[in-house]
Design an enzyme around this catalytic site. Structure first.
Site, PDB file in Angstrom:
ATOM      1  N   ARG A 129       0.817  -1.216   0.000  1.00 47.23           N
ATOM      2  CA  ARG A 129       0.000   0.000   0.000  1.00 47.23           C
ATOM      3  C   ARG A 129       0.848   1.261   0.000  1.00 47.23           C
ATOM      4  NH1 ARG A 129      -4.882   0.255   1.588  1.00 47.23           N
ATOM      5  NH2 ARG A 129      -4.309   2.206   2.589  1.00 47.23           N
TER       6      ARG A 129
ATOM      7  N   CYS B 113      -6.599  -4.083   3.606  1.00 47.04           N
ATOM      8  CA  CYS B 113      -5.473  -4.970   3.846  1.00 47.04           C
ATOM      9  C   CYS B 113      -5.754  -5.726   5.123  1.00 47.04           C
ATOM     10  CB  CYS B 113      -4.167  -4.200   3.929  1.00 47.04           C
ATOM     11  SG  CYS B 113      -3.980  -3.289   5.435  1.00 47.04           S
TER      12      CYS B 113
ATOM     13  N   ARG C 298      -8.025   0.704   5.742  1.00 48.00           N
ATOM     14  CA  ARG C 298      -6.925   1.630   5.397  1.00 48.00           C
ATOM     15  C   ARG C 298      -7.246   2.479   4.185  1.00 48.00           C
ATOM     16  NH1 ARG C 298      -1.124  -1.176   6.423  1.00 48.00           N
ATOM     17  NH2 ARG C 298      -0.335   0.888   6.793  1.00 48.00           N
TER      18      ARG C 298
ATOM     19  N   ILE D 139      -7.694   5.993   1.886  1.00 46.99           N
ATOM     20  CA  ILE D 139      -6.794   7.126   1.639  1.00 46.99           C
ATOM     21  C   ILE D 139      -7.606   8.409   1.439  1.00 46.99           C
ATOM     22  CG2 ILE D 139      -4.808   5.789   0.787  1.00 46.99           C
ATOM     23  CD1 ILE D 139      -5.619   6.738  -2.029  1.00 46.99           C
ATOM     24  N   ASP D 140      -8.818   8.422   2.064  1.00 41.69           N
ATOM     25  CA  ASP D 140      -9.671   9.601   1.907  1.00 41.69           C
ATOM     26  C   ASP D 140      -9.021  10.872   2.471  1.00 41.69           C
ATOM     27  OD1 ASP D 140      -9.934   8.282   4.372  1.00 41.69           O
ATOM     28  OD2 ASP D 140     -11.846   9.243   4.794  1.00 41.69           O
ATOM     29  N   LEU D 141      -8.229  10.728   3.530  1.00 44.91           N
ATOM     30  CA  LEU D 141      -7.610  11.931   4.115  1.00 44.91           C
ATOM     31  C   LEU D 141      -6.534  12.496   3.182  1.00 44.91           C
ATOM     32  CD1 LEU D 141      -7.239  10.705   7.815  1.00 44.91           C
ATOM     33  CD2 LEU D 141      -9.037  12.162   6.850  1.00 44.91           C
TER      34      LEU D 141
ATOM     35  N   ASP E 100       2.504  -0.282  15.738  1.00 42.83           N
ATOM     36  CA  ASP E 100       3.455  -1.258  15.197  1.00 42.83           C
ATOM     37  C   ASP E 100       4.218  -2.013  16.289  1.00 42.83           C
ATOM     38  OD1 ASP E 100       2.681  -0.594  12.660  1.00 42.83           O
ATOM     39  OD2 ASP E 100       4.466   0.578  12.168  1.00 42.83           O
TER      40      ASP E 100
ATOM     41  N   VAL F 191      -5.608   2.793  16.465  1.00 46.25           N
ATOM     42  CA  VAL F 191      -5.149   3.271  15.159  1.00 46.25           C
ATOM     43  C   VAL F 191      -5.755   2.453  14.010  1.00 46.25           C
ATOM     44  CG1 VAL F 191      -3.122   3.752  13.716  1.00 46.25           C
ATOM     45  CG2 VAL F 191      -3.041   4.182  16.179  1.00 46.25           C
TER      46      VAL F 191
ATOM     47  N   ARG G 257       8.820  -8.767   4.746  1.00 52.37           N
ATOM     48  CA  ARG G 257       8.496  -7.431   4.223  1.00 52.37           C
ATOM     49  C   ARG G 257       9.235  -6.362   5.014  1.00 52.37           C
ATOM     50  NH1 ARG G 257       2.957  -5.855   5.249  1.00 52.37           N
ATOM     51  NH2 ARG G 257       4.032  -3.925   4.781  1.00 52.37           N
TER      52      ARG G 257
END
Ligand code: UD1
Length: 426
Positions: free
Chosen positions: A93, A117, A122, A124-126, A306, A328, A398
């Protein structure tokens, strides 16, 4: 099928050095698009997400020379394409981080719409709302977001509804050449954002206030290429500190700024972990059983989402009961279901996890649900009785370079193995 196997019960101690931060390196790579010429990034982690971002840049017309394992020379002189296809965005992403740089360089960008995901929708409007305020027009068609700034990007004040890391980064990068000054209010304050602003300023940009909730970007006409070292990975560091806290230590974790883990270290100390701060890292150790403490994740300087799974692994063996609140991401407790297979006692209620510490975990076959949860299963395996087999380890790769080798260097009995993939048909 590749798996990681761990035989639990060995203490770990010694020294480990973390790589550059994944979440910084990806955005710095994207930012080189805005400085046509030969840019050099050092301290880049050799992980699969970085390889995907390399493919994105090559698709746009950049060339990348891998000088050594951690140094990339990225020539963006001939970038002549502004389209990032679905197959790459679907893999990672964070590919959407090229939207701001492409808008800054070409006034247009086509980026495949990222899907959900495994840690949540998640959206991405902001990013889009913020960029619209800066004069960018959007059209979504056939799964692609077409962004264009026919009159250029125009500086204004954007107030983010949530301090999104990705939106803050895209807005900073899109504004670098804007007419006038852009102000991002309620900006994310993560150390990786400060690293990005530092590199942009070295390139000749005028970004002020990174690391605070108000960031100001004064538009400049051009940027020049630079050499920049990626900031140390606080999350990789936190993962090894959690390992030391669970399996004893002492472990000296080097290559990062301990201030970037401020609240994590305070919480770990409250749990009984001994932390000695050094200029470029910490020494972490523990004796006896850890104590339960409540945790809630929040944007920086709050407790990082995280580090939530690694901390849940620690708390699942701690003395007492606690509540972990995930603020979050809406779906970041999949790890709980896997560690429950090892004997952990965790109840999920909405975005709260109630963790009752158990005396021991037992090795089992488990599946990496996502990047951090996968690494946390390996940590749980370090202290579980018997053997743990973690599958779906591509998630771990990753974001962690040589994870198994580094743990072995600390004395853990952990190895990579290949086992037959048994699929059951119904
Ligand atoms: C980045 C990090 C990730 C970390 C996260 C939060 C990278 C590559 N990834 O992800 O490791 O866990 O920050 O620290 O740097 N949201 C919206 N709309 C948006 C943007 C975000 O609703 O336009 C929501 C997300 O769904 C999520 C929350 O806001 O629930 C936080 O997202 P954000 O801070 O943007 O995280 P990322 O940049 O995706």
């Amino acid at each position: 099928m590749d798996v990681i196997k761990v035989e639990g019960g060995l203490p770990i101690h010694g020294e480990v050095t973390v790589e550059g931060a994944k979440n910084s390196a990806l955005k710095l790579m994207a930012a080189t698009i805005m400085a046509p010429g030969v840019n050099t990034l050092t301290n880049v982690p050799n992980i699969s997400d970085v390889h995907v971002m390399g493919k994105v840049l090559k698709r746009l017309g950049a060339t990348i020379e891998v000088v050594d394992e951690h140094t990339l020379v990225i020539d963006t002189t001939n970038v002549n394409n502004w389209e990032t296809p679905y197959e790459l965005v679907a893999k990672m992403r964070a590919s959407t981080a090229v939207m701001g740089p492409l808008l800054a360089r070409f006034g247009k960008a086509v980026v495949a719409m990222p899907g959900g995901c495994n840690i949540g929708a998640r959206k991405i409007d902001l990013h889009i709302l913020g960029l619209e305020a800066l004069g960018v027009e959007f059209e979504v068609a056939h799964g692609n977001i077409h962004a264009s700034a026919p009159n250029g990007v125009i500086g204004t004040t954007v107030t983010l509804e949530f301090a999104s890391v990705g939106a803050t980064e895209n807005l900073i990068m899109a504004s670098v050449h804007a007419k006038g000054t852009t102000v991002i209010d309620n900006a994310a304050r993560e150390p990786e954002i400060v690293d990005l602003a530092n590199m942009l300023n070295e390139m000749g940009a005028k970004v002020r206030g990174a690391g605070t909730p108000v960031i100001e970007i004064e538009g400049v006409s051009e940027l020049h290429p630079v050499t920049h070292a990626v900031v140390g990975d606080r999350i990789e560091a936190g993962t090894f500190i959690a390992a030391a806290a669970m399996a004893g230590g002492p472990v000296r974790v080097r290559g990062f700024n301990p201030d970037h883990l401020g609240l994590v270290l305070k919480k770990y100390e409250a749990m009984g972990v001994k932390i000695e701060r050094e200029p470029d890292g910490v020494i972490a150790s523990s004796e006896g059983r850890l104590k339960s403490v409540d945790i809630q994740t929040l944007p920086f300087p709050g407790f990082p989402t995280d580090m939530q799974a690694q901390t849940m692994a620690m708390l699942s063996l701690a003395d007492g009961q606690c509540v972990i609140t995930e603020n979050v991401f809406e779906n970041r407790f999949m790890f709980a279901g896997e560690i429950a297979r090892m004997g952990a006692d965790i109840r999920i209620e909405g975005h709260h996890a109630i963790v009752r510490g158990v005396e021991r975990l037992s090795g089992a076959q488990v599946e990496s649900p996502e990047l951090r949860g996968g690494a946390s299963l390996v940590l749980a395996g370090l202290v579980a009785e018997g053997e743990t087999t973690v599958s779906n380890i591509y998630h771990i790769e990753r974001g962690y370079e040589r994870f198994v080798e580094k743990l072995r260097g600390l004395g853990a009995n952990v190895w990579r193995d290949t086992v037959p993939d048994v699929s059951v048909e119904d």
